[in-house]
Scaffold this motif. Structure first.
Motif, PDB file in Angstrom:
ATOM      1  N   GLN A 202      14.210  22.968   7.329  1.00 23.81           N
ATOM      2  CA  GLN A 202      12.925  23.303   7.923  1.00 23.81           C
ATOM      3  C   GLN A 202      11.952  22.155   7.694  1.00 23.81           C
ATOM      4  O   GLN A 202      11.714  21.742   6.569  1.00 23.81           O
ATOM      5  N   PHE A 203      11.389  21.628   8.775  1.00 22.37           N
ATOM      6  CA  PHE A 203      10.415  20.541   8.679  1.00 22.37           C
ATOM      7  C   PHE A 203       9.144  21.053   8.012  1.00 22.37           C
ATOM      8  O   PHE A 203       8.598  22.084   8.394  1.00 22.37           O
ATOM      9  N   LYS A 204       8.711  20.356   6.984  1.00 21.95           N
ATOM     10  CA  LYS A 204       7.568  20.833   6.193  1.00 21.95           C
ATOM     11  C   LYS A 204       6.238  20.196   6.601  1.00 21.95           C
ATOM     12  O   LYS A 204       5.195  20.553   6.102  1.00 21.95           O
ATOM     13  N   GLY A 205       6.275  19.213   7.501  1.00 24.90           N
ATOM     14  CA  GLY A 205       5.035  18.545   7.886  1.00 24.90           C
ATOM     15  C   GLY A 205       4.385  19.195   9.083  1.00 24.90           C
ATOM     16  O   GLY A 205       4.703  20.303   9.477  1.00 24.90           O
ATOM     17  N   GLY A 206       3.455  18.477   9.706  1.00 25.14           N
ATOM     18  CA  GLY A 206       2.826  18.966  10.929  1.00 25.14           C
ATOM     19  C   GLY A 206       1.644  19.859  10.635  1.00 25.14           C
ATOM     20  O   GLY A 206       1.234  20.076   9.504  1.00 25.14           O
ATOM     21  N   CYS A 207       1.109  20.431  11.707  1.00 27.84           N
ATOM     22  CA  CYS A 207      -0.069  21.278  11.568  1.00 27.84           C
ATOM     23  C   CYS A 207       0.330  22.625  10.977  1.00 27.84           C
ATOM     24  O   CYS A 207       1.510  22.990  10.945  1.00 27.84           O
ATOM     25  N   GLY A 208      -0.644  23.381  10.564  1.00 31.07           N
ATOM     26  CA  GLY A 208      -0.364  24.643   9.902  1.00 31.07           C
ATOM     27  C   GLY A 208       0.386  25.633  10.765  1.00 31.07           C
ATOM     28  O   GLY A 208       1.131  26.462  10.258  1.00 31.07           O
ATOM     29  N   SER A 209       0.196  25.578  12.066  1.00 33.51           N
ATOM     30  CA  SER A 209       0.850  26.543  12.944  1.00 33.51           C
ATOM     31  C   SER A 209       2.273  26.158  13.287  1.00 33.51           C
ATOM     32  O   SER A 209       3.009  26.938  13.884  1.00 33.51           O
ATOM     33  N   CYS A 210       2.716  24.931  12.918  1.00 29.21           N
ATOM     34  CA  CYS A 210       4.046  24.467  13.300  1.00 29.21           C
ATOM     35  C   CYS A 210       5.135  25.039  12.416  1.00 29.21           C
ATOM     36  O   CYS A 210       6.284  25.146  12.817  1.00 29.21           O
ATOM     37  N   ASN A 211       4.806  25.384  11.206  1.00 29.42           N
ATOM     38  CA  ASN A 211       5.836  25.837  10.275  1.00 29.42           C
ATOM     39  C   ASN A 211       5.232  26.801   9.273  1.00 29.42           C
ATOM     40  O   ASN A 211       4.160  26.562   8.735  1.00 29.42           O
ATOM     41  N   ASN A 212       5.908  27.906   9.083  1.00 32.56           N
ATOM     42  CA  ASN A 212       5.478  28.884   8.093  1.00 32.56           C
ATOM     43  C   ASN A 212       6.546  28.954   7.013  1.00 32.56           C
ATOM     44  O   ASN A 212       7.563  29.626   7.182  1.00 32.56           O
ATOM     45  N   PRO A 213       6.355  28.249   5.902  1.00 35.75           N
ATOM     46  CA  PRO A 213       7.405  28.191   4.878  1.00 35.75           C
ATOM     47  C   PRO A 213       7.762  29.557   4.316  1.00 35.75           C
ATOM     48  O   PRO A 213       8.880  29.766   3.846  1.00 35.75           O
ATOM     49  N   ASN A 214       6.842  30.503   4.337  1.00 32.36           N
ATOM     50  CA  ASN A 214       7.136  31.834   3.813  1.00 32.36           C
ATOM     51  C   ASN A 214       8.092  32.618   4.700  1.00 32.36           C
ATOM     52  O   ASN A 214       8.640  33.630   4.281  1.00 32.36           O
ATOM     53  N   ALA A 215       8.260  32.156   5.949  1.00 34.37           N
ATOM     54  CA  ALA A 215       9.158  32.846   6.866  1.00 34.37           C
ATOM     55  C   ALA A 215      10.541  32.204   6.912  1.00 34.37           C
ATOM     56  O   ALA A 215      11.472  32.763   7.484  1.00 34.37           O
ATOM     57  N   ASN A 216      10.670  31.008   6.332  1.00 37.12           N
ATOM     58  CA  ASN A 216      11.954  30.308   6.390  1.00 37.12           C
ATOM     59  C   ASN A 216      12.973  30.954   5.456  1.00 37.12           C
ATOM     60  O   ASN A 216      12.637  31.432   4.384  1.00 37.12           O
ATOM     61  N   ARG A 217      14.242  30.928   5.866  1.00 29.78           N
ATOM     62  CA  ARG A 217      15.279  31.414   4.974  1.00 29.78           C
ATOM     63  C   ARG A 217      15.555  30.362   3.893  1.00 29.78           C
ATOM     64  O   ARG A 217      15.242  29.186   4.067  1.00 29.78           O
ATOM     65  N   GLN A 218      16.148  30.790   2.802  1.00 36.56           N
ATOM     66  CA  GLN A 218      16.514  29.881   1.723  1.00 36.56           C
ATOM     67  C   GLN A 218      17.947  29.418   1.945  1.00 36.56           C
ATOM     68  O   GLN A 218      18.881  30.185   1.864  1.00 36.56           O
ATOM     69  N   SER A 219      18.099  28.147   2.274  1.00 32.73           N
ATOM     70  CA  SER A 219      19.415  27.619   2.599  1.00 32.73           C
ATOM     71  C   SER A 219      20.034  26.958   1.380  1.00 32.73           C
ATOM     72  O   SER A 219      19.383  26.233   0.641  1.00 32.73           O
ATOM     73  N   ALA A 220      21.327  27.233   1.134  1.00 33.49           N
ATOM     74  CA  ALA A 220      22.045  26.622   0.020  1.00 33.49           C
ATOM     75  C   ALA A 220      22.956  25.503   0.485  1.00 33.49           C
ATOM     76  O   ALA A 220      23.285  24.607  -0.277  1.00 33.49           O
ATOM     77  N   LEU A 221      23.376  25.556   1.738  1.00 29.76           N
ATOM     78  CA  LEU A 221      24.316  24.580   2.284  1.00 29.76           C
ATOM     79  C   LEU A 221      23.562  23.614   3.196  1.00 29.76           C
ATOM     80  O   LEU A 221      22.840  24.043   4.096  1.00 29.76           O
ATOM     81  N   PRO A 222      23.708  22.294   2.991  1.00 33.37           N
ATOM     82  CA  PRO A 222      23.000  21.322   3.834  1.00 33.37           C
ATOM     83  C   PRO A 222      23.443  21.384   5.300  1.00 33.37           C
ATOM     84  O   PRO A 222      24.474  21.978   5.638  1.00 33.37           O
ATOM     85  N   GLU A 223      22.665  20.750   6.142  1.00 27.10           N
ATOM     86  CA  GLU A 223      22.942  20.767   7.590  1.00 27.10           C
ATOM     87  C   GLU A 223      24.355  20.315   7.928  1.00 27.10           C
ATOM     88  O   GLU A 223      25.078  20.998   8.670  1.00 27.10           O
ATOM     89  N   ASN A 224      24.739  19.131   7.432  1.00 28.35           N
ATOM     90  CA  ASN A 224      26.036  18.571   7.826  1.00 28.35           C
ATOM     91  C   ASN A 224      27.194  19.490   7.445  1.00 28.35           C
ATOM     92  O   ASN A 224      28.144  19.673   8.212  1.00 28.35           O
TER      93      ASN A 224
END
Length: 279
Positions: A202-224
């Motif tokens: 989940q991209f953590k930058g950008g404006c406040g409306s672009c990302n809501n960290p409280n709604a993101n799931r907690q991922s244990a396995l990296p993208e690749n």
């Protein structure tokens, strides 16, 4: 980085695992998939598991409230996971967090037919039946995840995968330390690899409306690694990359193709009898 650049210039028929992922991660993913096939009903995998896509074909229905939306997603997700017969309740955050704030998962020793329509909950012994009546398995969600459906689906599936692991007498490859990563692999094994790949980072930058960290799931396995597991699922289920790639985030598509072709070249020589039986 150099290995990845070289991989981009190779014909797909010459791609090797070392071009896309380190050997240890690749082997662990294979071992964990094989473990899941052995423990979570291989016939359900062969006959009913499908690639779940984040679109209206898989998630349908109109709702009038946040909880109705979450409940609709939950019911459809448990069906695709083959866990529609499990006694699991989705409750509102207010009800869930008013209690212990813990997911209680009683072990039922469901080692055979733990997924699908034939899940034998009607054959539980008296002790397990009483345990279930006293403490049903309750899950919840974060209300702001309803606006990020892929994160909500992923969080539900992570809980479902964890429930399955609790029922087993043996731990996944790597032992207890690797259970969080194994949960994400089992999610891909159940068909949710596209959604898990899209929500692995989940991209953590950008404006406040672009990302809501409280709604993101907690991922244990990296993208690749998640894409590698998705590619393995697609190979075992004979799903072509062209079916998958339009539903992945754009920056994931090339890596998925690389993993798919490298796995295709490598699995032909695999020594794993469980995987070979499906190929």
């Amino acid at each position: 980085m150099l290995a990845k650049l070289l991989a981009l210039t190779k014909p797909s028929s010459q791609l090797e695992i070392s071009d896309v992922i380190d050997a240890d991660s690749h082997q662990w993913i294979l071992d964990t998939f094989s473990w899941a096939l052995s423990h979570f009903d291989v016939l359900e995998f062969k006959n009913n598991s499908q690639l779940v896509l984040p679109n209206n074909q898989f998630y349908q229905g109109s709702v009038s409230s946040v909880h109705e939306m979450a409940l609709s997603i939950f019911k459809q997700t448990t069906q695709y996971a083959g866990m529609q017969e499990w006694p699991i309740l989705l409750v509102t955050p207010e009800r869930f967090f008013a209690g212990s704030q813990q997911i209680i998962i009683p072990p039922f020793n469901m080692v055979d037919h733990c997924r699908g329509d034939n899940t034998p909950f009607d054959k539980l012994n008296d002790e397990d039946s009483e345990k279930l009546q006293q403490q049903p398995i309750m899950l919840s969600y974060r209300a702001n995840q309803v606006n990020q459906p892929q994160d909500l689906i992923s969080s539900i599936v992570q809980n479902l995968a964890n429930i399955l692991i609790v029922q087993q007498r043996s731990l996944p490859p790597g032992g207890e330390e690797y259970i969080p990563q194994a949960v994400d692999i089992i999610a891909c094994f159940m068909g949710f690899g596209v959604i898990f790949s899209n929500t692995a980072y989940q991209f953590k930058g950008g404006c406040g409306s672009c990302n809501n960290p409280n709604a993101n799931r907690q991922s244990a396995l990296p993208e690749n690694e998640t894409l590698h597991a998705l590619a393995l699922f697609c190979l075992l289920k004979v799903i072509k990359p062209k079916v998958v790639k339009p539903h992945l985030k754009s920056h994931l598509r090339k890596q998925f193709s690389l993993s798919y072709h490298a796995l295709s070249n490598t699995l032909k020589n695999s020594a794993d009898p469980v995987l070979l039986s499906l190929l």
